[in-house]
Scaffold this motif. Structure first.
Motif, PDB file in Angstrom:
ATOM      1  N   THR A 187       4.852  57.371  14.637  1.00  0.00           N
ATOM      2  CA  THR A 187       4.199  58.263  13.506  1.00  0.00           C
ATOM      3  C   THR A 187       3.108  56.983  12.639  1.00  0.00           C
ATOM      4  OG1 THR A 187       5.949  57.245  11.878  1.00  0.00           O
ATOM      5  CG2 THR A 187       6.082  59.261  12.817  1.00  0.00           C
ATOM      6  N   ASN A 233      11.054  61.879   4.381  1.00  0.00           N
ATOM      7  CA  ASN A 233      10.227  61.608   5.332  1.00  0.00           C
ATOM      8  C   ASN A 233       9.490  60.274   5.046  1.00  0.00           C
ATOM      9  OD1 ASN A 233      10.625  63.822   7.051  1.00  0.00           O
ATOM     10  ND2 ASN A 233       9.670  65.229   5.700  1.00  0.00           N
ATOM     11  N   ASP A 236       4.909  57.300   7.145  1.00  0.00           N
ATOM     12  CA  ASP A 236       5.029  58.909   6.878  1.00  0.00           C
ATOM     13  C   ASP A 236       5.710  59.709   8.299  1.00  0.00           C
ATOM     14  OD1 ASP A 236       4.782  61.389   5.980  1.00  0.00           O
ATOM     15  OD2 ASP A 236       2.649  61.225   5.473  1.00  0.00           O
ATOM     16  N   HIS A 237       6.917  60.041   8.261  1.00  0.00           N
ATOM     17  CA  HIS A 237       7.429  60.692   9.396  1.00  0.00           C
ATOM     18  C   HIS A 237       6.763  62.164   9.517  1.00  0.00           C
ATOM     19  CE1 HIS A 237       9.901  57.436  10.710  1.00  0.00           C
ATOM     20  NE2 HIS A 237      10.301  57.212   9.382  1.00  0.00           N
ATOM     21  N   ASN A 238       6.138  62.654   8.470  1.00  0.00           N
ATOM     22  CA  ASN A 238       5.208  63.762   8.673  1.00  0.00           C
ATOM     23  C   ASN A 238       4.155  63.741   9.775  1.00  0.00           C
ATOM     24  OD1 ASN A 238       6.921  65.901   7.176  1.00  0.00           O
ATOM     25  ND2 ASN A 238       6.247  64.703   5.243  1.00  0.00           N
TER      26      ASN A 238
END
Length: 230
Positions: free
Chosen positions: A148, A204, A223-225
């Motif tokens: 990410t 996230n 940011d895991h989005n």
């Protein structure tokens, strides 16, 4: 996955120290004879992401120990090994000497201003190698690759002629530190006088904080989005 590089899908051919071994004083340059090169963190790496960045690791060693307000370990290392290495690098010596400027540094915790010297550095190069180390530490900590996007900021870099923005940067760093404190993020690293890290995830958003030589900090926001190819 287990036999591939921490940064990419290429087969691992070696082990990479994270952070670089050169940041840790060898016994010859250590303070009070304490060995700072024990139980170091290593990850699997390919040739591209290990040997090819040795010059960047050296650049990191030259820059980090000269930051303002570090501990005695950094001061001793800078006065011995680092100055010895810098003096043998004519190009770097001229670059640092030619870029020295007087700056004011604001200690938010004490609300004190200090006059000191600052040197222009290659920020892109500096943060680039630190971000590679963030991915290595993530790989070590989670046993999985960081795929990410991440952003970073450091408390030892200053924007020229912008006291307000530098204060804002320090405030953002302080917020991140408080978040890690509030969730009880533990310190990891066998040589905390040189380096330790903290990591925590809420939803996230994940924060990864590096601390070098007691006070130099880098905060990474993960940011895991957002997924990116690495």
């Amino acid at each position: 996955m287990t036999n591939t590089c921490y940064m990419c899908s290429k087969p691992a051919t070696s082990r990479e120290h994270a952070p670089p071994r050169c940041l840790f004083p060898a016994l010859k340059y250590s303070l009070n004879g304490k060995d700072q090169r024990v139980n170091m963190i290593v990850v699997l790496a390919c040739d591209e992401h290990n040997g090819d960045k040795s010059a960047d690791d050296q650049y990191l060693m030259h820059i980090l120990p000269m930051s303002f307000g570090l501990n005695e370990v950094a001061d001793h290392y800078f006065q011995t090994k680092v100055q010895e290495s810098i003096s043998s690098n004519i190009r770097l010596t001229k670059s640092l000497a030619g870029s020295a400027v007087q700056v004011k540094v604001h200690d938010l915790a004490k609300d004190e201003w200090t006059q000191t010297l600052a040197f222009k550095v290659d920020t892109e190069r500096l943060m680039g190698v630190l971000e590679m180390n963030a991915r290595a530490i993530y790989f070590h900590h989670h046993k999985s690759k960081l795929t990410t996007k991440l952003s970073s900021r450091a408390n030892f870099t200053l924007l020229e002629n912008s006291l307000r923005l530098n204060d804002l940067l320090n405030q953002v760093m302080s917020v991140g530190e408080k978040m890690l404190d509030e969730v009880g993020a533990e310190r990891h690293g066998a040589n905390p006088d040189v380096f330790f890290y903290r990591i925590a995830r809420v939803g996230n958003l994940e924060l990864l904080e590096f601390t070098f030589y007691g006070t130099s900090r880098i905060l990474f926001d993960i940011d895991h989005n957002v997924v990116q190819q690495v």
